[in-house]
Each structure stands twice: as structure tokens, then as C-alpha cells.
Design an enzyme around this catalytic site. Structure first.
Site, PDB file in Angstrom:
ATOM      1  N   HIS A   1       0.783  -1.231   0.072  1.00 64.29           N
ATOM      2  CA  HIS A   1      -0.064  -0.081  -0.050  1.00 64.29           C
ATOM      3  C   HIS A   1       1.040   1.355  -0.020  1.00 64.29           C
ATOM      4  O   HIS A   1       2.065   1.228   0.541  1.00 64.29           O
ATOM      5  CB  HIS A   1      -0.978   0.057   1.374  1.00 64.29           C
TER       6      HIS A   1
ATOM      7  N   ASP B   1       2.842  -4.500   8.079  1.00 63.33           N
ATOM      8  CA  ASP B   1       1.872  -3.691   8.004  1.00 63.33           C
ATOM      9  C   ASP B   1       0.540  -4.801   8.064  1.00 63.33           C
ATOM     10  O   ASP B   1       0.368  -5.635   7.307  1.00 63.33           O
ATOM     11  CB  ASP B   1       1.620  -3.139   6.667  1.00 63.33           C
TER      12      ASP B   1
ATOM     13  N   GLN C   1      -4.493  -5.195   6.980  1.00 63.77           N
ATOM     14  CA  GLN C   1      -5.564  -6.183   6.418  1.00 63.77           C
ATOM     15  C   GLN C   1      -5.319  -7.389   7.074  1.00 63.77           C
ATOM     16  O   GLN C   1      -6.317  -8.436   6.420  1.00 63.77           O
ATOM     17  CB  GLN C   1      -5.192  -6.253   4.766  1.00 63.77           C
TER      18      GLN C   1
ATOM     19  N   LYS D   1     -10.404  -0.881  10.689  1.00 59.24           N
ATOM     20  CA  LYS D   1     -10.339  -2.160   9.652  1.00 59.24           C
ATOM     21  C   LYS D   1     -10.783  -3.344  10.417  1.00 59.24           C
ATOM     22  O   LYS D   1     -11.232  -4.474   9.773  1.00 59.24           O
ATOM     23  CB  LYS D   1      -8.862  -2.443   9.196  1.00 59.24           C
TER      24      LYS D   1
ATOM     25  N   CYS E   1      -4.827   2.680  -3.915  1.00 59.19           N
ATOM     26  CA  CYS E   1      -3.501   3.147  -3.148  1.00 59.19           C
ATOM     27  C   CYS E   1      -2.341   1.906  -3.311  1.00 59.19           C
ATOM     28  O   CYS E   1      -1.640   1.680  -2.355  1.00 59.19           O
ATOM     29  CB  CYS E   1      -3.558   3.249  -1.749  1.00 59.19           C
TER      30      CYS E   1
END
Length: 402
Positions: A120, A197, A200, A223, A361
Site C-alpha cells: 500500500h 503492516d 488487512q 479495519k 492505493c
């Protein structure tokens, strides 16, 4: 998942263009269960006071709720200490914090950061800013045809100048679940720490930062069924202790004079200003909600939806699905022939189906795939096969229109 869970999410009962809402944009943000929204209302109406600084009852009560939320996050990630949990505005700020503070303390001109081709923008641009300001170099892990990281290529990228690896746990476009444990092990064998990261991942997979041996792990509340505007950076104490503060102001100081400022202990060294103490308590409720349902149960449910949706979409003529990794999360990105992704998204919207269109993104990934953008359907614990049927029927209808 039991369909009764949908009643916890009032927004799912509304209509769009006089049709039942089918919400499949969960990779962008999840809807919020009633208990999270009620917690926000309860805190503002009953416990609202600035934390850490007040001796009065409300301040003390709000402080304890905020710190209890930190301990909830610690348990959720299986972090070693609550001091290793830093509240941020989200994944983006968490990565920027590491990019700023880690580079300042541990990197020099010519040193290298390794990222992947599926990142991202929030795990690309902060490093580019550091590259422009400090002269650090960025190396990129390529993908194979299935949309998986090329681990042999990663091994070859390490040099004596490599200082950090920063990779996504789950791709927001391809749904690929990266072998982050293997990446951490490989990186540590070269003496290199790893930032993951997890934006997700946390709503779909059980995450244990100590089992992963991650040095840094970041995620966003919104999220994982929590409020917007708050997120988390986990960092090993050994790194956080050595890194300089990210911002200056109240809370992050022990003492201030015009001659010298002494910084506060962890985690407050990285939490300048009034934190989102309402958001933190609501995030804790969201995490408790998810854990009560069971992340393993959620993962099985979403995998069933992914398999069902993939089978049904593949029956649509000229469909192209991007990302065929052996381990995938509940994300399907696709195009229908030469139909523009915006056109597909707009037509599905008129059927009450909310999907995401565009580059998500992740423009470098789009260029690697040879496309400008894609339609993305992403699944959550409250979605069901009825949602998938509506999506696939809608996609087939769009295909027949062109």
C-alpha cells in the site's frame, strides 16, 4: 458465522437506491457493531475527561479505561508488555513513526530498506520521503505470477547496508497472505529487523507478535470493526527505547525547561498530545467482540465466502481475477473484459452493491499487473452467501450490458 450476527450491525439493514445494501468494501473500512458505537456514546456521556493529567474522578476513570484498552491490545497481539503498545491515528501514522524515528537513529545515507511490490502507498511513500531527505535506498521484493512474494529474490536483496524490511501481512489488492514468519526469520538471520503492516490481517487472522518475532507490527482500528482515527503500533521494547520521539508536546515529556527536555517513558514518549481515549476504549470493545466470535471461526467463514465467490465469478465470460496465491484472505480483485472498473463499480452501486474501484492505493502493483485499476470485493464476518450471490449476479448483469 451465524446470520444473527448481522443484527449487530444496523447499517446492514438499510437500503441503497431502494435495494438492500450489500456491503463488500471491507478492506477499505469495516462496519461497526452496535456495542462499539454504544461504547463511544457511553464514554462521552459518562467518562469524558482528559487523561493522565487530572487528579479528579473523571480524569482518573478515563485514564484507567484508556490504559485498560492498551492492555486489551497487548493481549490481542500477545505482546510482552503494555509499554510496547503505542496508540497512533492508524496504520499510516504507525509506519510514518517508524520511518521517521528508525531512520533517524539507525540509518545513514546509502543504507537500505526492503519493501515489496504489493505494498500500500502508506508503506512506500514514507520510505521515499526518507530516501529524499536522508539518502536511504529502497529495494523491492518482486512477485511471481500467482501474486506471491519471490522469497528467493528477497534473500538476494540483503546486503551489509540493509537496515529494515517493511512488508504487508496481507495484500489489500491480491488478498495474498504473506509468509511473514519466514520473512522475519530470514531477515533476522541477516541481523535485520522487520516492520509488518497488519492493516488487512488483524480482522481475518490470529496475530501473535511474539510467535512471529516481529520487531514492529501496525494496524488500524477501523479495519477491525472499531472507530476511525485510532490505530496501533507494536514495537519491541529494545527498539522503542532507542528510537527518538516522533512528535513533541504534552504527555511525551518527563520535564521541560528552556535548557533541556527529558522525555517520558514508554509508551508515552511516542504519544504526544491528548490521545483518542474514547477511540481506544471503543477499539478494545471491537477486539473483545472479534475474539468472542473467534478469529479461527471468522477465517473459516471468510475462506468459504472467498472460495464460493471465486467459483461463481469464474463463470462470468471474460472475467479476470488478480491474485491466485495458495494462501489468500477474503479479497477478490477483478476486471470484466475491457469494461472500465469505474463503470463496473457504478453499475453495481445502482444494484445496492458496494465495492471498491481504482488503484487501491497500490499504483506500483497495478503497473506490475499491467492495469490501471480493478474492481475489489472484500469480505467480513457479517457477509454471507446471499451477498456473494448478489455480487456475482450483478457482475454477470454488467457483463451482458457491454
Amino acid at each position: 458465522m451465524n446470520d444473527n450476527i448481522r443484527s449487530d450491525f444496523p447499517i446492514l439493514g438499510r437500503k441503497v437506491y431502494d435495494r438492500p445494501l450489500v456491503y463488500l468494501d471491507n478492506a477499505a473500512t469495516t462496519q461497526k457493531p452496535r456495542c462499539v458505537v454504544e461504547k463511544i456514546e457511553e464514554e462521552y456521556y459518562n467518562v469524558n475527561a482528559n487523561i493522565h493529567r487530572g487528579v479528579h474522578f473523571l480524569s482518573q476513570q478515563a485514564t484507567e479505561a484508556h490504559e485498560a484498552a492498551r492492555r486489551t491490545v497487548q493481549r490481542f497481539l500477545n505482546a510482552g508488555k503494555p509499554e510496547e503498545i503505542i496508540f497512533t491515528r492508524g496504520t499510516t501514522e504507525a509506519i510514518n513513526l517508524v520511518a521517521s524515528c528508525f531512520v533517524t537513529e539507525f540509518m545513514s545515507e546509502g543504507d537500505e530498506v526492503i519493501v515489496s511490490a504489493m505494498e500500500h502507498h502508506s508503506n512506500i511513500v514514507p520510505w521515499q520521503i526518507r530516501a529524499a531527505r536522508c539518502g536511504v535506498a529502497i529495494k523491492v521484493i518482486p512477485l511471481n505470477e500467482a501474486g506471491e512474494l519471490d522469497m528467493e529474490a528477497l534473500e538476494r536483496l540483503f546486503t551489509e547496508r540493509t537496515r529494515l524490511v517493511a512488508v504487508t501481512h496481507v495484500s489489500n489488492v491480491l488478498g495474498t497472505i504473506n509468509p511473514v514468519g519466514e520473512i522475519v526469520h530470514m531477515s533476522h538471520s541477516h541481523g535485520v529487523p522487520v516492520l509488518i503492516d497488519g492493516a488487512q490481517a488483524v480482522a481475518h487472522l490470529k496475530v501473535d507478535v511474539r510467535a512471529l518475532d516481529a520487531d514492529f507490527y501496525a494496524f488500524s482500528s477501523h479495519k477491525i470493526y472499531g472507530p476511525t482515527g485510532i490505530g496501533v503500533l507494536y514495537g519491541k521494547e529494545e527498539w522503542l527505547d532507542r528510537m527518538p520521539p516522533y512528535q513533541g508536546g504534552g504527555e511525551m515529556i518527563a520535564s521541560v525547561s528552556f535548557e533541556k527536555t527529558v522525555f517520558n517513558n514508554l509508551p508515552y514518549k511516542f504519544e504526544a498530545g491528548t490521545p483518542d481515549y474514547i477511540g481506544s476504549t471503543a477499539l478494545a470493545v471491537a477486539l473483545d467482540y472479534v475474539q468472542a466470535l473467534g478469529l479461527d471461526n471468522i477465517a473459516r467463514h471468510e475462506h468459504d465466502l472467498l472460495f464460493y465467490a471465486t467459483e461463481r465469478l469464474l463463470s462470468v465470460p471474460d472475467i479476470r481475477i488478480f491474485g491466485h496465491a495458495g494462501h489468500k484472505s477474503g479479497v477478490l480483485s477483478f476486471l470484466i473484459g475491457n469494461i472500465h472498473h469505474y463503470d463496473t463499480g457504478l453499475l453495481l452501486d445502482r444494484l445496492g452493491i458496494a465495492v471498491r474501484t481504482g488503484h487501491h492505493c497500490a499504483e506500483p502493483l497495478m503497473r506490475a499487473l499491467g492495469i490501471e485499476g480493478a474492481v475489489r470485493a472484500s469480505f467480513a464476518l457479517y457477509n454471507n452467501r446471499g451477498d456473494i450471490d448478489a455480487l456475482c449476479d450483478g457482475v454477470a448483469r454488467v457483463a451482458r450490458m457491454f
